[in-house]
Design a protein around this motif. Structure first.
Motif, PDB file in Angstrom:
ATOM      1  N   ILE A 306      -0.838  -1.935   2.172  1.00 46.42           N
ATOM      2  CA  ILE A 306       0.064  -0.782   2.027  1.00 46.42           C
ATOM      3  C   ILE A 306       1.402  -1.229   1.445  1.00 46.42           C
ATOM      4  CG2 ILE A 306       1.384   0.946   3.326  1.00 46.42           C
ATOM      5  CD1 ILE A 306      -1.042   1.168   5.211  1.00 46.42           C
ATOM      6  N   GLU A 307       1.894  -2.368   1.909  1.00 47.36           N
ATOM      7  CA  GLU A 307       3.165  -2.906   1.391  1.00 47.36           C
ATOM      8  C   GLU A 307       3.036  -3.243  -0.088  1.00 47.36           C
ATOM      9  OE1 GLU A 307       6.968  -3.227   2.249  1.00 47.36           O
ATOM     10  OE2 GLU A 307       5.599  -3.195   3.979  1.00 47.36           O
ATOM     11  N   LYS A 308       1.898  -3.819  -0.460  1.00 42.62           N
ATOM     12  CA  LYS A 308       1.652  -4.214  -1.860  1.00 42.62           C
ATOM     13  C   LYS A 308       1.606  -3.003  -2.786  1.00 42.62           C
ATOM     14  CE  LYS A 308      -2.509  -5.450  -3.079  1.00 42.62           C
ATOM     15  NZ  LYS A 308      -3.806  -6.181  -3.154  1.00 42.62           N
ATOM     16  N   SER A 309       1.194  -1.863  -2.261  1.00 39.76           N
ATOM     17  CA  SER A 309       1.061  -0.666  -3.101  1.00 39.76           C
ATOM     18  C   SER A 309       2.395  -0.164  -3.627  1.00 39.76           C
ATOM     19  CB  SER A 309       0.383   0.446  -2.306  1.00 39.76           C
ATOM     20  OG  SER A 309       1.265   0.978  -1.316  1.00 39.76           O
ATOM     21  N   GLY A 310       3.476  -0.438  -2.888  1.00 40.81           N
ATOM     22  CA  GLY A 310       4.787   0.070  -3.279  1.00 40.81           C
ATOM     23  C   GLY A 310       4.957   1.559  -3.037  1.00 40.81           C
ATOM     24  N   LEU A 311       4.037   2.155  -2.282  1.00 38.97           N
ATOM     25  CA  LEU A 311       4.065   3.608  -2.054  1.00 38.97           C
ATOM     26  C   LEU A 311       4.339   3.965  -0.599  1.00 38.97           C
ATOM     27  CD1 LEU A 311       0.928   4.520  -4.186  1.00 38.97           C
ATOM     28  CD2 LEU A 311       3.290   5.073  -4.772  1.00 38.97           C
ATOM     29  N   LYS A 312       4.866   3.007   0.157  1.00 39.79           N
ATOM     30  CA  LYS A 312       5.081   3.241   1.577  1.00 39.79           C
ATOM     31  C   LYS A 312       6.020   4.426   1.819  1.00 39.79           C
ATOM     32  CE  LYS A 312       5.652   0.413   5.709  1.00 39.79           C
ATOM     33  NZ  LYS A 312       6.034  -0.908   6.231  1.00 39.79           N
TER      34      LYS A 312
END
Length: 469
Positions: A306-312
């Motif tokens: 989730i952190e890697k997605s940048g969409l948190k």
């Protein structure tokens, strides 16, 4: 008029086939279901086509037996393994200043054309998450709007061609054709997300037996997807090694004592691996510690994704967990602690007509989501694996379309009878065909002549006219 559809969810540990009837209002009613243990699969991908097709056929035959119907084609899920995703954009001018389905289709295909997709990959889905009409951003539905320019930003999900072809071969060997393919995480999201979660944005994690699929839904479409090679079977393996007991016994321990709450000091008696005639006692505290460690690690991997997605910041509704893994007691509380106090919901598939009791389990979210996909539950506009645009406000493309079989004949007839203006002289066979048609017209118009009679003057004029023109 009702149409009958077939959905096959190929998971990491089981294959589920559902047959449903969908009416004109896109209301689905499940009329048949079949479940079989998955074979020939590893981490969600097919490793043995023959064994995989046997599993699919077993589930399919059970579903057909219950439904009492035969189907020739199916929509199938594909694991997120070996998928790659990228974002792209497209822009088109609107000649008539009004946006129609044609312009939306053009701009979607333009975004696909602009995407840098490797040759060995095939497009699974192209999902628009931002339409821009002139200078206005985040238009929910541009259809019918007045504009001079239409732009779109799309999330494109691709998979290796070999992976897709192996899936098609396995399903074909089971006796049905693959009409369309849907990412399993996408199907799960359709089954469990409600309208508020779609509006606010949420991550859906389908935690299966050997794998977990994660998708982040924001802006009325999927913005991110990831594949995690962890599942509940890893807990079984850990228990088997830590407790020195066979796998089937370890699985029963997980089901009966799988809890993340404070453990007791009670002892249980388990057979010893390699010598099941003898047994030994194990403390439930040890069982708790093994399960807790693996679940904690799994949730930390999800948090990293989730952190890697940048969409948190776009996930106002938090995280929705589904799949068989979620049946472990205390999972929600631990997930909230690891995911920085984000809202967490444990989800089962939403009810649809005729949903069998066994299918109300969270492990069947993918299969139920496929049926909902066929009933128009997909993103408002989408380009599927066949490069066709699906439009949610219209009737979705049926699984069994009688006109579909005639389409190639129609195209062929059109290509013969309407040559291109730049094609040059008409080929000889077409001239002969034209001549034959003319002679038929002459025979119809002419009067029959007896021996020695001259042709009718009108017939002579007709022959002259047809030769002239």
């Amino acid at each position: 008029m009702k149409r009958t559809v077939l959905a096959i969810d190929i998971g990491s540990t089981k294959v589920c086939a559902l047959i449903a009837e969908i009416d004109d209002d896109n209301v689905a009613q499940i009329i048949g279901a079949g479940i079989a243990k998955a074979q020939g699969l590893r981490k969600g991908s097919i490793t043995n086509i023959e064994l995989a097709s046997k599993s699919i056929k077993s589930a399919l035959n059970d579903a057909k037996r219950v439904a009492g119907t035969e189907l020739r084609s199916a929509v199938v899920t594909i694991s997120g393994a070996y998928t790659k995703s990228l974002n792209s954009s497209g822009i088109v001018n609107i000649p008539n200043k009004e946006i129609t389905l044609n312009e939306i289709q053009r701009v979607m295909h333009t975004s696909l054309y602009n995407a840098n997709i490797p040759n060995e990959f095939e497009v699974l889905h192209a999902l628009p998450y931002n339409f821009k009409v002139d200078d206005q951003d985040f238009i929910e539905d541009p259809l019918g709007m007045n504009a001079a320019r239409l732009e779109v930003e799309t999330h494109i999900i691709t998979t290796q061609k070999s992976n897709l072809n192996n899936l098609r071969k396995a399903v074909k060997a089971a006796g049905v054709d693959v009409e369309s393919v849907v990412l399993s995480g996408y199907a799960s999201a359709i089954a469990v997300l409600n309208a508020d979660e779609k509006e606010l944005g949420a991550a859906v994690v389908d935690m299966g037996g050997n794998t977990s699929n994660i998708v982040i839904h924001s802006g009325h479409a999927i913005r991110y997807n990831d594949f995690l090679g962890v599942g509940s079977n890893h807990i079984t393996n850990d228990l088997s090694m830590a407790l020195h007991t066979p796998l089937h016994t370890a699985d029963n321990v997980k089901i009966n004592y799988g809890s993340l709450y404070a453990p007791s000091n009670d002892l249980i008696e388990l057979p010893v691996i390699g010598d099941e005639s003898s047994s030994h006692e194990v403390s439930l505290e040890v069982v708790h510690n093994v399960i807790y460690a693996r679940v904690e690690e799994t949730l930390m991997i999800i948090a990293q994704s989730i952190e890697k997605s940048g969409l948190k910041e776009h996930m106002g509704a938090g995280v929705v967990l589904t799949g068989g893994f979620t049946k472990i007691e205390g999972l929600r509380e631990l997930a909230i602690a690891i995911l920085d106090n984000m809202p967490v919901r444990l989800a089962k598939p939403t009810d649809i007509g005729g949903l069998f009791d066994t299918l109300r389990d969270p492990s069947y979210s993918g299969a139920v989501g496929l049926v909902k996909y066929l009933a128009g539950g997909y993103t408002p506009y989408e380009i599927d694996v066949n490069r066709r645009m699906r439009h949610a406000s219209e009737e979705p493309i049926p699984t069994q379309n009688p006109l579909h079989d005639e389409a190639p004949k129609f195209e062929q007839a059109t290509s013969i009878s309407t040559p291109s203006p730049t094609a040059g002289p008409i080929p000889q066979p077409m001239k002969e065909e034209k001549k034959a048609e003319t002679s038929k017209m002459v025979n119809i118009t002419e009067k029959k002549t007896v021996d020695g009679d001259q042709p009718n003057p009108i017939s002579k004029f007709w022959n002259w006219a047809t030769q002239l023109f």
